[in-house]
Enzyme design. Structure first.
Site, mmCIF file in Angstrom:
data_model
loop_
_atom_site.group_PDB
_atom_site.id
_atom_site.type_symbol
_atom_site.label_atom_id
_atom_site.label_comp_id
_atom_site.label_asym_id
_atom_site.label_seq_id
_atom_site.Cartn_x
_atom_site.Cartn_y
_atom_site.Cartn_z
ATOM 1 N N CYS A 135 65.067 36.853 36.762
ATOM 2 C CA CYS A 135 65.902 37.287 35.646
ATOM 3 C C CYS A 135 64.938 37.588 34.516
ATOM 4 O O CYS A 135 64.441 36.670 33.865
ATOM 5 C CB CYS A 135 66.887 36.191 35.248
ATOM 6 S SG CYS A 135 67.807 36.605 33.755
ATOM 7 N N CYS A 142 66.459 36.585 30.792
ATOM 8 C CA CYS A 142 66.677 35.195 30.367
ATOM 9 C C CYS A 142 66.333 34.275 31.533
ATOM 10 O O CYS A 142 65.154 34.128 31.847
ATOM 11 C CB CYS A 142 68.071 34.956 29.798
ATOM 12 S SG CYS A 142 69.454 35.548 30.774
ATOM 13 N N SER A 143 67.332 33.696 32.206
ATOM 14 C CA SER A 143 66.996 32.781 33.303
ATOM 15 C C SER A 143 68.169 32.610 34.240
ATOM 16 O O SER A 143 68.414 31.517 34.751
ATOM 17 C CB SER A 143 66.593 31.426 32.746
ATOM 18 O OG SER A 143 67.687 30.894 32.018
ATOM 19 N N CYS A 144 68.924 33.689 34.474
ATOM 20 C CA CYS A 144 70.089 33.622 35.351
ATOM 21 C C CYS A 144 69.657 33.140 36.734
ATOM 22 O O CYS A 144 68.652 33.604 37.278
ATOM 23 C CB CYS A 144 70.739 34.995 35.446
ATOM 24 S SG CYS A 144 71.356 35.563 33.854
#
Lengths: 218, 228, 218, 228
Positions: free
Chosen positions: B123, B126-128
Site C-alpha cells: 500500500c 498508507c498501510s492497507c
C-alpha cells in the site's frame, strides 16, 4: 494531496527491516494509540477517508519524521477536536467539560462491530465506464485534498484487469461530500510504462482506480 | 514508523519487565507516551471510550487475529480444489467460510502465485492490509523503504527478503489504493504431498501471504546414522 | 534519483517567508561553508553535476531536515573524502597527513575564475533532434543516479519553445561518464497538461530539457 | 533552508555584536558551526584553501555582487530600445557589456514581462540563480515552499508576495533545470517618463527580477498643503 505519503517510486528511503520477529508494537503507548483510534472511530463522527487524510495532510518532515502510530495519534487527536468530540480546553486541563451523549460500545459490542466491518462497496446501480480489457489513461488529478490516485501512475496508460464493482469515492467522501458511487477497477500497468525502459520487461503493477480517475486511452 | 530507524520508537517494552520486587520498573515515559496516556485518560473520563474495550481491541489484534487465519485459508486452498476455485472467484465469501470477516477485510481479493507469476502486495499511500486474515501489518510494511520501492523495484525488494525470482517469472505488484484487501496464495512447496491441512498451514507464514517470501519447505527428515 | 529535492508540485510545505530583508546568511558558519565549497571546487576534482548529486543523494528526512548550507557542507565534505582531497583520518584528528600538491588560488586568481565562470555550453557539432515548435513527449526516466528531468513533467507532452544549443548532459557528467553533447531546449507545457483541468487555462511552465529526455509526441 | 523554519539556523549573527567592553560576545557554537570550523581549519592547514580567498569569496557575494547589477541592466533596457533588443536576443552578451559575467551566469536568458505576460523564475530541483546579476539567492528561493509551489500554483505564490496578476495575463514559470540562468525584465512602471537610468535602477528590486513582484512605482510627490 501531493504529500510525502505518496511514496511509490521514491529513492533514498534506505533498506527494509525484514526481521520476521520484529514486534507489531514497540511500546505500550503504541497499543493504546491504536486502540483509542479504533474506539473513537466507533462514534461515527468521521469515516476512513477523513481519517486517512488527517494522517497524510501534514508537512513532509512531520510525516516522514513521525512513526506510524505517532501519525495515528496526531490524526485522532485532530479529528476528535475538529468534530467536537473533545475541546482544546479539555485537552489542556485534562478535565472533562462534558460527558459523552451515548455510552461507548462495550467489549462484546466492539467484537461484533469488528466482525461486521464497514464495507465501502455500494449497490451496483451505476454502470461501469470501462470494460475489462479497455485501455485507459489516468487523468492528472492535482488537488490539495484527499485523493487515492498515486502520482506515479498519473498520465500513464494501463488496461482494466478487473471490475471490482461500485465503491465509495474517497475524494468526496473524505471531505463530507458524499459517496459519489462509481466503479473501481484494478488497472494493470507495465513496469516499463511507469518507470521507463530500464524496468524488467515482465513486471506489472496493478493499481485500484475509480472511474473518475480514468479516461479512455487515445 | 515511516522514516529512519532512529525516528521510530524502539523503547524496550516494559510490560513484562519485573524486578526482584515483582513490580515493573518502567523507564520515564517519552513525550508521545505521556500525550497518549493523557488523551486516553481524558476520553475515559468523558465516557467516550470504555477501558475494557480498549484492552479488548489490543488483545484481539495482538493475540487473537493473525497470520494463522490466513494460513488456514491457504492450506485449505492447497488441499481442496473446489475451495481454491471459490477463493479465487469470490475471496470474501470463501474466507468468510472460516468466520474470518470484518474490519479491513470487508472486500477481499486473493491472487495466486504460480510457476510463471509471483505476486506482491503493498500500500504505497498508507498501510492497507487484510486484518482478518493477517492481523496488523508489520512495521516494515508500513515503512517508507517498502512502500517506496515495492512498486519501483519489486525484484530488488524480494531479494532483500532473500526471495529470488527468475527473470522468466512475471512479477505482479498489487498497490492497495482502494478498499480491496489483497492476500497472496503462495505456491504449495514441493515435498508436501500427503500432508494434512494443519501441517500445511504451519508452512504458511505471514510474509509468504504478503508475497515477499515463499511458503516454507517442510523440514527435511533427519538422515539416519549408519551403525558402526 | 526520485528524491526529496525534486519538489515541483508537492503540497504541504507551508508558507513562503517573503521578507525582503531576510539576510542571505543567518550565521557565520553559513558564510564559511559557502566559501569552502567554492574554494575546494577550484581544484577541479568534481563538477557541478557531481556536486548537485552529492547534495540531493540522501534520505528525504536528511534533505528536508537540513538547511541549505548544511546540505552544501555535507556534500563538500563527502566530495573531498570521495576524491581523496582529504582522508577520514585527517577529519577525525584535525591534523593534515599530507599537504596539497598545488597551492590554492589567491584572491586575485579567484576573482578571475569567478569572472570567467565555467560554461556548460559546447561547440555546436551535434544536430538538434527537434525543431522549435515540435511537440515532444518527456520520456520516463527513473534512475537512482543524477538526472535533471523533474518527475512532474515525465510522460507529459510539451512544445519546443527555443533551442539553447548544445550542452553538457548532466546524467552522464555527474557520474564521470563524459559530457555526451546534445541539444538542450526550453520546452513549454501548459499548466493543465501538468496539473489537470483545475489549473488556470493561461498558465504555462517552461522546463529546460535535453534531447535524451525527449521523444516525438505521438 | 529547505524545510520548516525551526530547521533553519536563525541564530543571531554575532559578527557585529559588541558589548560594553568592545568585544564580541558569541553564543556557544552549534554542532554544525563547529564542524564547518574544523573542516575549514583542516583545509587551511592542508593548504587546500587560502583563507584570504575564502574571505574574498564571501565579501564578493555578500557585498559586491548583487541585485544592483541586474537593476542596471533592466534600467538600460527600459531606456535604450536597441539594448533591449540585444538583451532579449543574446542576454549573455548584452549583460557582459556591463562586465557582469561568469559563475552561475555563464549562459543567460532574459524573459520580458508585458501587459499580457508575467514571468516567474524557479529552480525546483535545487537553487539555480543568476549570480552575476542578482548575487546569491534569498533563503525563500532555495526553500521547499517556493520550489514546490511556484510551478504548481504560480498565481498563489504571486499573491503571497502581494502581487496580483489578472486572469487575462498569461503566467509563465521558468524552471531552471539546466545551465541557463533566467532574469525577468519587469515592466517599466507608469509615471517614470523622463527619469534617468540611475533613478530607474532604484525602482528595480531583486524580487521583481525573479518575477515574484513588479518593479516599484516612483514615490508620489508630496501633496502640497493648502495654506489656511
Amino acid at each position: 494531496m501531493n504529500g510525502a505519503h505518496d511514496m511509490g517510486g521514491m529513492h533514498g528511503m534506505g533498506p527494509i527491516d525484514t526481521d520476521p520477529n520484529d514486534p507489531l508494537f514497540h511500546a505500550e503507548w503504541e497499543r493504546r494509540a491504536f486502540a483509542v483510534t479504533l474506539a473513537l472511530g466507533f462514534h461515527g463522527r468521521w469515516n476512513i477517508d477523513t481519517s486517512r487524510h488527517a494522517r497524510e495532510n501534514r508537512h513532509p518532515l512531520d510525516y516522514l519524521g513521525s512513526s506510524y502510530f505517532e501519525l495515528w495519534f496526531k490524526a485522532v487527536e485532530k479529528l476528535a477536536l475538529d468534530t467536537g468530540l473533545m475541546t482544546a480546553d479539555e485537552v489542556a486541563t485534562g478535565t472533562p467539560a462534558a460527558l459523552a451523549d451515548t455510552p461507548p460500545p462495550n467489549p462484546e459490542r466492539v467484537a461484533a462491530i469488528l466482525r461486521k466491518g464497514v464495507s465501502a462497496k455500494l449497490p451496483d446501480t451505476v454502470p461501469p465506464r470501462f470494460q475489462v480489457g479497455a485501455r485507459v489513461l489516468v487523468r492528472e488529478v492535482t488537488t490539495p485534498r484527499h485523493t487515492r490516485v498515486p502520482r506515479y501512475c498519473r498520465g500513464r496508460t494501463g488496461v482494466i484487469d478487473r471490475d471490482h464493482g461500485v465503491y465509495v469515492f474517497p475524494d468526496t467522501h473524505a471531505h463530507g461530500e458524499g459517496v459519489k458511487p462509481q466503479h473501481c477497477y484494478s488497472v494493470r500497468f507495465t513496469g516499463q510504462e511507469l518507470w521507463g525502459d530500464t524496468a524488467p520487461a515482465r513486471d506489472a503493477i496493478y493499481i485500484d482506480l475509480w472511474d473518475d480517475y480514468l479516461e479512455p486511452a487515445p | 514508523m515511516s522514516g529512519h530507524d532512529h525516528h521510530g520508537d524502539h523503547d524496550h517494552d516494559h510490560d513484562h519487565d519485573h524486578g526482584a520486587s515483582g513490580h515493573a520498573h518502567a523507564a520515564p515515559a517519552s513525550p508521545i507516551a505521556q500525550r497518549v496516556k493523557a488523551l486516553e485518560a481524558l476520553l475515559v473520563a468523558k465516557k467516550l471510550v470504555d477501558p475494557a474495550s480498549l484492552d479488548a481491541l489490543i488483545d484481539t489484534y495482538e493475540h487473537k487475529v493473525g497470520p494463522r487465519n490466513g494460513a488456514r485459508v491457504v492450506a485449505r486452498a492447497w488441499t481442496d480444489p473446489d475451495y481454491k476455485r471459490r477463493l479465487l472467484e469470490d475471496a470474501t465469501a470463501a474466507i468468510a467460510e472460516f468466520g474470518f470477516t470484518g474490519r479491513q477485510g470487508e472486500d477481499m481479493v486473493v491472487v495466486e502465485n504460480t510457476p510463471t507469476v509471483h505476486n506482491l502486495v503493498v500500500c504505497t499511500l498508507c498501510s492497507c492490509y487484510p486484518w482478518p486474515v493477517l492481523g496488523l501489518p508489520p512495521v516494515w510494511y508500513k515503512s517508507a523503504p517498502y512502500r517506496s520501492r515495492a512498486v519501483l523495484d519489486p525484484r530488488g525488494v524480494l531479494a532483500e527478503f532473500g526471495t529470488d525470482v527468475s527473470d522468466e517469472v512475471e512479477v505482479r505488484v498489487w498497490d492497495s489504493t482502494a478498499e480491496l484487501r489483497y492476500l497472496v496464495l503462495p505456491e504449495r512447496p514441493p515435498g508436501t504431498e500427503g500432508m494434512a491441512e494443519d501441517e500445511l498451514a504451519d508452512l504458511v507464514n505471514r510474509d509468504s501471504m504478503i508475497g515477499v517470501t515463499r511458503a516454507k519447505s517442510p523440514a527435511k527428515p533427519m538422515a539416519m546414522e549408519s551403525t558402526p
